[in-house]
Design a protein around this motif. Structure first.
Motif, PDB file in Angstrom:
ATOM      1  N   ILE A 255       0.836  -1.204   0.000  1.00 24.12           N
ATOM      2  CA  ILE A 255       0.000   0.000   0.000  1.00 24.12           C
ATOM      3  C   ILE A 255       0.869   1.253   0.000  1.00 24.12           C
ATOM      4  CG2 ILE A 255      -1.643   1.354   1.377  1.00 24.12           C
ATOM      5  CD1 ILE A 255      -2.901  -1.265   2.262  1.00 24.12           C
ATOM      6  N   ALA A 256       1.884   1.266   0.881  1.00 18.51           N
ATOM      7  CA  ALA A 256       2.744   2.432   1.006  1.00 18.51           C
ATOM      8  C   ALA A 256       3.424   2.797  -0.311  1.00 18.51           C
ATOM      9  CB  ALA A 256       3.796   2.188   2.088  1.00 18.51           C
ATOM     10  N   SER A 257       3.763   1.773  -1.113  1.00 10.57           N
ATOM     11  CA  SER A 257       4.454   2.025  -2.374  1.00 10.57           C
ATOM     12  C   SER A 257       3.580   2.755  -3.383  1.00 10.57           C
ATOM     13  CB  SER A 257       4.939   0.707  -2.982  1.00 10.57           C
ATOM     14  OG  SER A 257       3.845  -0.140  -3.301  1.00 10.57           O
ATOM     15  N   ARG A 258       2.282   2.768  -3.142  1.00  6.59           N
ATOM     16  CA  ARG A 258       1.362   3.416  -4.070  1.00  6.59           C
ATOM     17  C   ARG A 258       0.803   4.748  -3.565  1.00  6.59           C
ATOM     18  NH1 ARG A 258      -1.984   0.876  -7.570  1.00  6.59           N
ATOM     19  NH2 ARG A 258      -3.035   2.899  -7.605  1.00  6.59           N
TER      20      ARG A 258
ATOM     21  N   LYS B  96       2.162   7.845  -5.275  1.00 11.07           N
ATOM     22  CA  LYS B  96       1.854   7.890  -6.710  1.00 11.07           C
ATOM     23  C   LYS B  96       0.365   8.074  -6.964  1.00 11.07           C
ATOM     24  CE  LYS B  96       5.721   4.836  -7.838  1.00 11.07           C
ATOM     25  NZ  LYS B  96       6.125   3.540  -8.409  1.00 11.07           N
ATOM     26  N   GLY B  97      -0.426   7.753  -5.951  1.00  8.85           N
ATOM     27  CA  GLY B  97      -1.876   7.862  -6.103  1.00  8.85           C
ATOM     28  C   GLY B  97      -2.562   6.545  -5.860  1.00  8.85           C
ATOM     29  N   LEU B  98      -3.379   6.493  -4.812  1.00  9.28           N
ATOM     30  CA  LEU B  98      -4.095   5.272  -4.458  1.00  9.28           C
ATOM     31  C   LEU B  98      -5.520   5.645  -4.066  1.00  9.28           C
ATOM     32  CD1 LEU B  98      -3.931   2.194  -3.834  1.00  9.28           C
ATOM     33  CD2 LEU B  98      -3.353   2.823  -1.486  1.00  9.28           C
ATOM     34  N   SER B  99      -6.480   5.124  -4.806  1.00  8.87           N
ATOM     35  CA  SER B  99      -7.874   5.448  -4.518  1.00  8.87           C
ATOM     36  C   SER B  99      -8.365   4.674  -3.299  1.00  8.87           C
ATOM     37  CB  SER B  99      -8.756   5.091  -5.726  1.00  8.87           C
ATOM     38  OG  SER B  99      -8.838   3.691  -5.886  1.00  8.87           O
ATOM     39  N   VAL B 100      -9.453   5.156  -2.704  1.00 10.90           N
ATOM     40  CA  VAL B 100     -10.080   4.446  -1.593  1.00 10.90           C
ATOM     41  C   VAL B 100     -10.524   3.066  -2.063  1.00 10.90           C
ATOM     42  CG1 VAL B 100     -12.046   4.434  -0.005  1.00 10.90           C
ATOM     43  CG2 VAL B 100     -10.807   6.557  -0.435  1.00 10.90           C
TER      44      VAL B 100
END
Length: 414
Positions: A148-151, A154-158
């Motif tokens: 999760i942290a790696s994204r 860069k952008g991570l949606s709910v």
């Protein structure tokens, strides 16, 4: 019986485990073991062979194999170490993919139990999710997960952020419904797997939890190249997408340096058998005995003995030049694996070879004709003025042209 962990380590498959003792106890209990696939296409591909083979391996050591198809999670997408958000599939496409993959998996491992996680997640409301699952996950805990942290930056949606919680709930459902104690996956699935074991422990008394996870090494070549990478693109397990012949040729063309590892990871042959195969191969490596045996093992497992026999028949026809003897469905396998082009009928053979891009120039075409290096329908004695007419057309409305000893071309007549 020896521990499955010993088997994995001897084959250099083992990456890490949450608790090795729990895995040993689960084996004694003949508990369930599962792996999950999201149905992102209507066929599995060559990269799925390793988890499938390891479900079979666990089964051979007494476990009950279970495959979860993500009819629900496939609507979201796993963000683990992906560089960007997945494109969402429609409900209809996911349902089509689930049915196709279930049929495919049952053919490869007939005794496996295939379950769709949409059976429970699809019935869950947002409030149910927040109360049933969300309350047991701390935000800091989730953000500490590498997948999760790696994204995040860069952008991570709910939407994708929720994936690991849903997969954890899958493990909990199998743990309570199917006596499934073990989850396996590639090394990139460690974050999702540990979310599952932690979630199960939070739902029952921690000291009573028997859930454990194992991650397996991702298969790579010695030169660092990715296993499964092919010039022709994705290698599918569906014979209509990648023929048995193409599948077999992929393994026949592997480098000697990778063979022992491929045997250990992709077959159930014991280590002594693998050692004997490699010793025999190394006496005359030019015969590619090990590559052919590897191809036989994998193709027979995925496509059955009939699929392997079909691959061998096409291979022999290819190298003998007797392509005309093949059945229509066998000929299609060849057409997909060789260069395709188009040409008009009524041209002389020089014009035909250039238009079909078999020769780069009139000069090269003349040299090929002069050297009897062009074969069409078992004929190789052409003159420059010979005209290509309908009598050269094979099945499927195409002309198969052999250039030299090994190169084949499929030319569609227009």
């Amino acid at each position: 019986m020896k521990s499955i962990l010993v088997e994995l380590k001897e084959r250099d498959l083992f990456n890490q485990a949450t608790n090795e003792n729990k895995i040993i106890e689960a084996q004694k209990e003949k508990a369930g073991v599962y792996c999950g696939f999201d149905p992102t296409a209507d066929s599995l591909h060559i990269g799925h062979i390793i988890p499938l083979m390891n479900l079979k391996r666990f089964q051979d050591f007494g476990f009950q194999p279970i495959l979860i198809l993500g009819g629900a999670t496939g609507m979201i997408g796993d963000p683990s170490f992906k560089s960007s958000e997945r494109v969402l599939l429609s409900t209809e496409q996911v349902e089509t993919n689930v049915l196709a993959i279930e049929k495919q998996v049952k053919k490869i491992i007939p005794s496996i139990e295939v379950i769709n996680n949409n059976d429970w997640l699809g019935k869950m409301s947002l409030i149910d999710f927040l109360r049933e699952i969300g309350k047991d996950f701390n935000l800091a805990y989730l953000l500490s997960k590498e997948n999760i942290a790696s994204r995040v930056e860069k952008g991570l949606s709910v939407t994708e952020f929720s994936y690991t919680m849903l997969q954890a709930y899958d493990f909990y459902k199998l743990y309570t419904m199917k006596n499934c104690k073990i989850q396996i996956g590639g090394s990139d699935q460690w974050g999702n797997i540990t979310s599952g074991t932690d979630y199960i422990a939070s739902r029952i008394k921690r000291e009573n939890s028997k859930a454990a996870g194992v991650t397996l090494k991702l298969l790579t070549k010695k030169d660092g190249g990715k296993f499964g990478k092919s010039e022709s693109g994705t290698l599918w397990l569906d014979a209509d997408k990648t023929s048995e012949y193409e599948f077999y040729q992929f393994f026949v063309n592997q480098d000697d340096d990778d063979l022992e590892t491929f045997f250990k990871h992709l077959t159930t042959l014991n280590l002594e058998e693998i050692k004997n195969i490699m010793e025999e191969h190394n006496k005359e490596p030019f015969k590619r005995l090990a590559q052919k045996r590897l191809g036989k093992e994998v193709v027979s497992w995925v496509h059955g003995n009939s699929g392997y026999e079909k691959a061998i028949k096409i291979t022999e026809a290819f190298f003998s030049g007797d392509i005309e003897s093949l059945e229509p469905n066998e000929l299609k396998s060849i057409i997909r694996s060789i260069p395709n082009s188009e040409s008009k009928l009524g041209l002389n053979i020089i014009e035909f070879l250039v238009e079909a891009k078999i020769a780069s120039s009139n000069r090269e075409a003349r040299e090929l004709i002069r050297d009897n290096s062009i074969t069409i329908k078992n004929r190789n004695n052409f003159s420059e003025n010979d005209v290509i007419e309908e009598n050269f057309i094979s099945q499927e409305g195409i002309i198969i042209v052999k250039k030299g000893k090994k190169k084949y071309f499929s030319v569609k007549c227009i």
